[in-house]
Design an enzyme around this catalytic site. Sequence first.
Site, short mmCIF file in Angstrom:
data_model
loop_
_atom_site.label_atom_id
_atom_site.label_comp_id
_atom_site.label_asym_id
_atom_site.label_seq_id
_atom_site.Cartn_x
_atom_site.Cartn_y
_atom_site.Cartn_z
N CYS A 184 0.80 -1.24 0.00
CA CYS A 184 0.00 0.00 0.00
C CYS A 184 0.83 1.28 0.00
O CYS A 184 0.83 2.02 -0.97
CB CYS A 184 -0.92 0.00 1.21
SG CYS A 184 -2.14 -1.31 1.12
N1 LIG Z 1 -2.75 -6.20 1.73
C1 LIG Z 1 -3.17 -5.15 2.39
O1 LIG Z 1 -2.76 -4.90 3.51
C2 LIG Z 1 -4.20 -4.20 1.81
C3 LIG Z 1 -4.87 -3.33 2.66
C4 LIG Z 1 -5.82 -2.48 2.14
C5 LIG Z 1 -6.06 -2.46 0.76
N2 LIG Z 1 -5.38 -3.30 -0.06
C6 LIG Z 1 -5.69 -3.26 -1.49
O2 LIG Z 1 -6.51 -4.37 -1.82
C7 LIG Z 1 -6.22 -4.85 -3.13
C8 LIG Z 1 -5.89 -6.33 -3.08
O3 LIG Z 1 -4.68 -6.51 -2.37
P1 LIG Z 1 -4.24 -7.88 -1.68
O4 LIG Z 1 -3.17 -7.51 -0.73
O5 LIG Z 1 -5.41 -8.65 -1.17
O6 LIG Z 1 -3.63 -8.65 -2.97
P2 LIG Z 1 -3.09 -10.14 -3.02
O7 LIG Z 1 -2.01 -10.16 -4.03
O8 LIG Z 1 -2.84 -10.67 -1.65
O9 LIG Z 1 -4.32 -10.99 -3.58
C9 LIG Z 1 -4.82 -10.86 -4.84
C10 LIG Z 1 -5.35 -12.23 -5.31
O10 LIG Z 1 -5.93 -12.03 -6.60
C11 LIG Z 1 -5.63 -13.15 -7.41
N3 LIG Z 1 -5.82 -12.77 -8.79
C12 LIG Z 1 -4.97 -12.09 -9.61
N4 LIG Z 1 -5.57 -11.87 -10.81
C13 LIG Z 1 -6.81 -12.40 -10.75
C14 LIG Z 1 -7.92 -12.47 -11.63
N5 LIG Z 1 -7.88 -11.94 -12.84
N6 LIG Z 1 -9.05 -13.09 -11.20
C15 LIG Z 1 -9.12 -13.62 -9.97
N7 LIG Z 1 -8.11 -13.58 -9.08
C16 LIG Z 1 -6.98 -12.99 -9.47
C17 LIG Z 1 -4.24 -13.53 -6.99
O11 LIG Z 1 -3.98 -14.87 -7.32
C18 LIG Z 1 -4.30 -13.30 -5.47
O12 LIG Z 1 -4.73 -14.46 -4.79
C19 LIG Z 1 -5.10 -3.95 -3.65
O13 LIG Z 1 -5.65 -2.90 -4.40
C20 LIG Z 1 -4.49 -3.39 -2.38
O14 LIG Z 1 -3.88 -2.13 -2.62
C21 LIG Z 1 -4.46 -4.20 0.44
#
Ligand SMILES: NC(=O)c1ccc[n+]([C@@H]2O[C@H](COP(=O)([O-])OP(=O)(O)OC[C@H]3O[C@@H](n4cnc5c(N)ncnc54)[C@H](O)[C@@H]3O)[C@@H](O)[C@H]2O)c1
Length: 422
Positions: free
Chosen positions: A261
């Site tokens: 982030c």
């Molecule tokens: N991790 C954090 O602490 C956090 C906190 C707040 C907001 N966010 C935001 O949330 C969003 C997601 O982040 P995250 O940390 O959960 O990501 P992540 O990488 O942990 O998870 C994303 C998942 O999406 C899957 N994926 C990729 N392409 C895909 C598709 N086309 N269809 C289906 N699945 C698919 C991946 O295999 C993975 O399992 C981002 O925008 C991030 O900025 C993250």
Amino acid sequence: MKPEIAIIGAGYVGVPLAQVFADAGRRVVLVDVVQDRVDQLNRGESYIEDVPSAVLGKLVEGGLISATSDYDILRETDSILIALPTPLSRQREPDLSIVLNAVREIAPRLRKGHLVVLESTTYPGTTREEILPILETSGLIVGADFSLAFSPERVDPGRTDWTTKNVPKVAGGITPACTERAAELYGSAIDTIHRVSSPEAAELTKLLENIFRSVNIALVNELAILCDRMDIDIWEVVGAAATKPFGFMSFSPGPGLGGHCIPIDPFYLTWKAREFGFYTEFIELAGKVNEEMPYFCRSLVSQALNHAKERSLKGSKLLVLGVAYKPGIGDMRESPALKLISLLNNAGAEVSYHDPHVPKFSDHGLEMTCVPYEPAAYDCVVIVTDHHEIDYDQLVDDAQLVVDLRNATGAKGTASEKVFKL
Ligand SMILES: NC(=O)c1ccc[n+]([C@@H]2O[C@H](COP(=O)([O-])OP(=O)(O)OC[C@H]3O[C@@H](n4cnc5c(N)ncnc54)[C@H](O)[C@@H]3O)[C@@H](O)[C@H]2O)c1
């Protein structure tokens, strides 16, 4: 029984969100392209530290959580939540391709009554300007046939006092009725819902929160560098300022920003602002100061070796203690340890690492495996991430030399001649 809610993206955001809905008795399906993840989830095995397998297993067994890689499941659900990565391109511009490709999969499966919510962090305008036109290729009309909203995820992985359930959820829809649909859905599982007037307001809310952190961390990092020259203990100063009950919020200096982030999201706004002929100078300045920190920390290690052991970095055996981007988790994304290890390697040091949460990693051209915890065997131990599993008092006794970039060694470190702090 058919699932009610689809969450696309079974990662750090998607899996805890699924748990919160399932705990409230809602049936959730996680949709992910990685078949291994889908299979693990369906076996009740969690790869997300915040959701233990024991908890996930019960919810899977009870039929409340399932997983699939087949987007056709969306036809059966009432709500579709998107929790997919939003990285930066190599040119440090927003890369929405993962989200937009997923929305292209949703559009042909969209039906009357569907609610779609984007949770991924992004710039103001994404939901209306990028997501909506793709969804409307279905021939359905937003507000009349389906609902669309933005609601940022605010999870802080590893944290137990503030979780997806009790952190207030901000939601803004394309129409007031869209906002209500989203609020109703989240309200069934999350304690507090805060409605805003538009998706743009909700999108910018999330960016403001992350930019606030980035700027304040940069401020205290800059002061840490000044304190080094002035021979003042920055940790003492931050601790003292934090005794003020109002008007001050404590931020800690460190080896640089990490995680998905804070190092990335602010630049989503920088990019969008250019469209309006506007330069987000605070964001750029904070980025510059924070990106400089691994270089400053390398020089601290070099000075410590020089003063305490009359050694240079070249040829010294170093143990980097903690490589995850923050304590309590094994997430290596954008971890400042990666940059620092590369810099120390480039200077000719022999670098190993120990991290109770990271058995091995391959990133930034580095491929490393965790070594056993034997601090005495190294010329210097560099504390990069202050995981709670380590006994830092004992470390001060055992190590030959410590560079503490997190104030993990506390008062004992301050009093010890072999501990050099940021
Ligand atoms: N991790 C954090 O602490 C956090 C906190 C707040 C907001 N966010 C935001 O949330 C969003 C997601 O982040 P995250 O940390 O959960 O990501 P992540 O990488 O942990 O998870 C994303 C998942 O999406 C899957 N994926 C990729 N392409 C895909 C598709 N086309 N269809 C289906 N699945 C698919 C991946 O295999 C993975 O399992 C981002 O925008 C991030 O900025 C993250």
